[in-house]
Scaffold this motif. Structure first.
Motif, PDB file in Angstrom:
ATOM      1  N   ILE A  53       0.865  -1.194   0.000  1.00  0.00           N
ATOM      2  CA  ILE A  53       0.000   0.000   0.000  1.00  0.00           C
ATOM      3  C   ILE A  53       0.892   1.231   0.000  1.00  0.00           C
ATOM      4  O   ILE A  53       1.802   1.349   0.823  1.00  0.00           O
ATOM      5  CB  ILE A  53      -0.908   0.018   1.242  1.00  0.00           C
ATOM      6  CG1 ILE A  53      -1.721  -1.264   1.343  1.00  0.00           C
ATOM      7  CG2 ILE A  53      -1.803   1.229   1.252  1.00  0.00           C
ATOM      8  CD1 ILE A  53      -2.755  -1.431   0.281  1.00  0.00           C
ATOM      9  N   PRO A  54       0.651   2.171  -0.923  1.00  0.00           N
ATOM     10  CA  PRO A  54       1.469   3.393  -0.918  1.00  0.00           C
ATOM     11  C   PRO A  54       1.288   4.184   0.383  1.00  0.00           C
ATOM     12  O   PRO A  54       0.222   4.184   0.999  1.00  0.00           O
ATOM     13  CB  PRO A  54       0.926   4.194  -2.102  1.00  0.00           C
ATOM     14  CG  PRO A  54       0.164   3.226  -2.934  1.00  0.00           C
ATOM     15  CD  PRO A  54      -0.294   2.135  -2.027  1.00  0.00           C
ATOM     16  N   LYS A  55       2.335   4.842   0.778  1.00  0.00           N
ATOM     17  CA  LYS A  55       2.354   5.643   2.008  1.00  0.00           C
ATOM     18  C   LYS A  55       1.297   6.740   1.970  1.00  0.00           C
ATOM     19  O   LYS A  55       0.660   7.045   2.976  1.00  0.00           O
ATOM     20  CB  LYS A  55       3.761   6.233   2.161  1.00  0.00           C
ATOM     21  CG  LYS A  55       3.938   7.173   3.303  1.00  0.00           C
ATOM     22  CD  LYS A  55       5.358   7.693   3.306  1.00  0.00           C
ATOM     23  CE  LYS A  55       5.504   8.874   4.211  1.00  0.00           C
ATOM     24  NZ  LYS A  55       6.846   9.430   4.182  1.00  0.00           N
ATOM     25  N   SER A  76      -2.363  -2.157  12.555  1.00  0.00           N
ATOM     26  CA  SER A  76      -1.325  -3.171  12.311  1.00  0.00           C
ATOM     27  C   SER A  76      -0.299  -2.656  11.304  1.00  0.00           C
ATOM     28  O   SER A  76       0.897  -2.943  11.424  1.00  0.00           O
ATOM     29  CB  SER A  76      -1.954  -4.482  11.835  1.00  0.00           C
ATOM     30  OG  SER A  76      -2.537  -4.311  10.566  1.00  0.00           O
ATOM     31  N   TYR A  77      -0.762  -1.886  10.324  1.00  0.00           N
ATOM     32  CA  TYR A  77       0.172  -1.327   9.332  1.00  0.00           C
ATOM     33  C   TYR A  77       1.136  -0.353  10.011  1.00  0.00           C
ATOM     34  O   TYR A  77       2.328  -0.353   9.739  1.00  0.00           O
ATOM     35  CB  TYR A  77      -0.616  -0.636   8.220  1.00  0.00           C
ATOM     36  CG  TYR A  77       0.234  -0.192   7.053  1.00  0.00           C
ATOM     37  CD1 TYR A  77       0.481  -1.044   5.989  1.00  0.00           C
ATOM     38  CD2 TYR A  77       0.795   1.079   7.018  1.00  0.00           C
ATOM     39  CE1 TYR A  77       1.254  -0.643   4.913  1.00  0.00           C
ATOM     40  CE2 TYR A  77       1.573   1.481   5.960  1.00  0.00           C
ATOM     41  CZ  TYR A  77       1.801   0.621   4.909  1.00  0.00           C
ATOM     42  OH  TYR A  77       2.586   1.012   3.849  1.00  0.00           O
ATOM     43  N   LEU A  78       0.601   0.477  10.914  1.00  0.00           N
ATOM     44  CA  LEU A  78       1.460   1.438  11.615  1.00  0.00           C
ATOM     45  C   LEU A  78       2.415   0.729  12.577  1.00  0.00           C
ATOM     46  O   LEU A  78       3.530   1.204  12.804  1.00  0.00           O
ATOM     47  CB  LEU A  78       0.607   2.468  12.366  1.00  0.00           C
ATOM     48  CG  LEU A  78      -0.152   3.460  11.490  1.00  0.00           C
ATOM     49  CD1 LEU A  78      -1.054   4.345  12.336  1.00  0.00           C
ATOM     50  CD2 LEU A  78       0.773   4.292  10.639  1.00  0.00           C
ATOM     51  N   ASP A  79       1.987  -0.399  13.150  1.00  0.00           N
ATOM     52  CA  ASP A  79       2.886  -1.178  14.015  1.00  0.00           C
ATOM     53  C   ASP A  79       4.090  -1.702  13.241  1.00  0.00           C
ATOM     54  O   ASP A  79       5.194  -1.803  13.778  1.00  0.00           O
ATOM     55  CB  ASP A  79       2.138  -2.351  14.657  1.00  0.00           C
ATOM     56  CG  ASP A  79       1.165  -1.884  15.720  1.00  0.00           C
ATOM     57  OD1 ASP A  79       1.320  -0.736  16.200  1.00  0.00           O
ATOM     58  OD2 ASP A  79       0.243  -2.654  16.049  1.00  0.00           O
ATOM     59  N   GLU A 137       8.385   4.491  11.178  1.00  0.00           N
ATOM     60  CA  GLU A 137       8.558   5.848  10.630  1.00  0.00           C
ATOM     61  C   GLU A 137       7.198   6.478  10.328  1.00  0.00           C
ATOM     62  O   GLU A 137       6.930   7.634  10.664  1.00  0.00           O
ATOM     63  CB  GLU A 137       9.402   5.797   9.355  1.00  0.00           C
ATOM     64  CG  GLU A 137       9.585   7.146   8.700  1.00  0.00           C
ATOM     65  CD  GLU A 137      10.315   7.017   7.366  1.00  0.00           C
ATOM     66  OE1 GLU A 137       9.907   7.722   6.437  1.00  0.00           O
ATOM     67  OE2 GLU A 137      11.264   6.234   7.281  1.00  0.00           O
ATOM     68  N   LEU A 138       6.325   5.699   9.711  1.00  0.00           N
ATOM     69  CA  LEU A 138       4.986   6.189   9.394  1.00  0.00           C
ATOM     70  C   LEU A 138       4.159   6.367  10.671  1.00  0.00           C
ATOM     71  O   LEU A 138       3.352   7.296  10.766  1.00  0.00           O
ATOM     72  CB  LEU A 138       4.296   5.204   8.439  1.00  0.00           C
ATOM     73  CG  LEU A 138       3.090   5.717   7.677  1.00  0.00           C
ATOM     74  CD1 LEU A 138       3.435   6.962   6.880  1.00  0.00           C
ATOM     75  CD2 LEU A 138       2.574   4.644   6.746  1.00  0.00           C
ATOM     76  N   ALA A 139       4.380   5.516  11.663  1.00  0.00           N
ATOM     77  CA  ALA A 139       3.677   5.644  12.940  1.00  0.00           C
ATOM     78  C   ALA A 139       4.061   6.948  13.632  1.00  0.00           C
ATOM     79  O   ALA A 139       3.210   7.615  14.234  1.00  0.00           O
ATOM     80  CB  ALA A 139       3.997   4.443  13.831  1.00  0.00           C
ATOM     81  N   GLU A 140       5.339   7.322  13.551  1.00  0.00           N
ATOM     82  CA  GLU A 140       5.789   8.590  14.141  1.00  0.00           C
ATOM     83  C   GLU A 140       5.148   9.774  13.422  1.00  0.00           C
ATOM     84  O   GLU A 140       4.710  10.756  14.041  1.00  0.00           O
ATOM     85  CB  GLU A 140       7.320   8.679  14.071  1.00  0.00           C
ATOM     86  CG  GLU A 140       7.894   9.985  14.575  1.00  0.00           C
ATOM     87  CD  GLU A 140       7.553  10.268  16.034  1.00  0.00           C
ATOM     88  OE1 GLU A 140       7.499  11.472  16.376  1.00  0.00           O
ATOM     89  OE2 GLU A 140       7.321   9.337  16.812  1.00  0.00           O
ATOM     90  N   GLN A 141       5.075   9.681  12.095  1.00  0.00           N
ATOM     91  CA  GLN A 141       4.441  10.747  11.316  1.00  0.00           C
ATOM     92  C   GLN A 141       2.943  10.836  11.677  1.00  0.00           C
ATOM     93  O   GLN A 141       2.396  11.930  11.797  1.00  0.00           O
ATOM     94  CB  GLN A 141       4.618  10.476   9.819  1.00  0.00           C
ATOM     95  CG  GLN A 141       4.214  11.626   8.946  1.00  0.00           C
ATOM     96  CD  GLN A 141       4.599  11.381   7.495  1.00  0.00           C
ATOM     97  OE1 GLN A 141       5.252  10.401   7.151  1.00  0.00           O
ATOM     98  NE2 GLN A 141       4.196  12.289   6.638  1.00  0.00           N
TER      99      GLN A 141
END
Length: 143
Positions: free
Chosen positions: A4-6, A31-34, A38-42
Motif C-alpha cells: 500500500i502506498p504511504k 497493524s500497518y502502523l505497528d 517511521e509512518l507511525a511517528e508521522q
C-alpha cells in the motif's frame, strides 16, 4: 500484506483520528502502523497537530436539518431578489425626470409632485436598507 502506498495511509489518518473508519480499516491501519515505525511517528505528529488545531470539518448535519437550511436559504435569496427589484422600481419612480427640448429643460418631478413621489422615494430607501441588511446577513452567516 499488500504493498500500500504511504500516501494512501496518510489519506486515511484523518478519518482514523476522527473515528470515522470501519472497525476493519481501523484494525488494518493500526497493524500497518505497528509494522512501519517511521509512518507511525508521522501519524503521531499528525494526531498531535489535529488535536491542537481541532477538527477540520464540522460534524455532518442530518438530512432534515440540511433541507431546512436549504429552504431557508432559498427564501432569503428570493426575498433578496424582490427587495432589489422593488428598490430599483421605487427609486426610478421617485427620481423620474421630465425633459423638454424647446428650450432644453430637465426637471426632477419629485420637486413638483412631492406628495405623490415622496412616498416612492421613502419606499425605495426602505427597500435599499432592507436589501443591504439582508445581503450582509447572508454574507456573515455563511448561508
Amino acid at each position: 500484506m499488500t504493498n500500500i502506498p504511504k500516501e494512501v495511509v496518510l489519506d486515511l489518518l484523518p478519518l482514523y483520528f476522527a473515528n470515522e473508519t470501519s472497525p476493519e480499516t481501523r484494525d488494518w491501519l493500526e497493524s500497518y502502523l505497528d509494522q512501519n515505525p517511521e509512518l507511525a511517528e508521522q501519524a503521531r505528529r499528525q494526531r498531535i497537530s489535529s488535536e491542537i488545531l481541532g477538527p477540520a470539518l464540522p460534524p455532518p448535519l442530518s438530512p432534515e436539518v440540511e433541507m431546512l437550511v436549504l429552504r431557508r436559504t432559498q427564501r432569503m435569496l428570493a426575498a433578496l431578489r424582490w427587495l432589489f427589484a422593488l428598490a430599483i422600481a421605487f427609486t426610478a419612480i421617485a427620481l423620474a425626470v421630465e425633459i423638454t427640448f424647446r428650450p432644453l429643460h430637465v426637471r426632477l418631478l419629485l420637486f413638483h409632485y412631492p406628495a405623490r413621489l415622496g412616498p416612492a422615494l421613502v419606499a425605495g430607501a426602505v427597500c435599499w436598507i432592507a436589501y443591504f441588511a439582508l445581503k450582509r446577513r447572508l454574507r456573515t452567516t455563511g448561508v
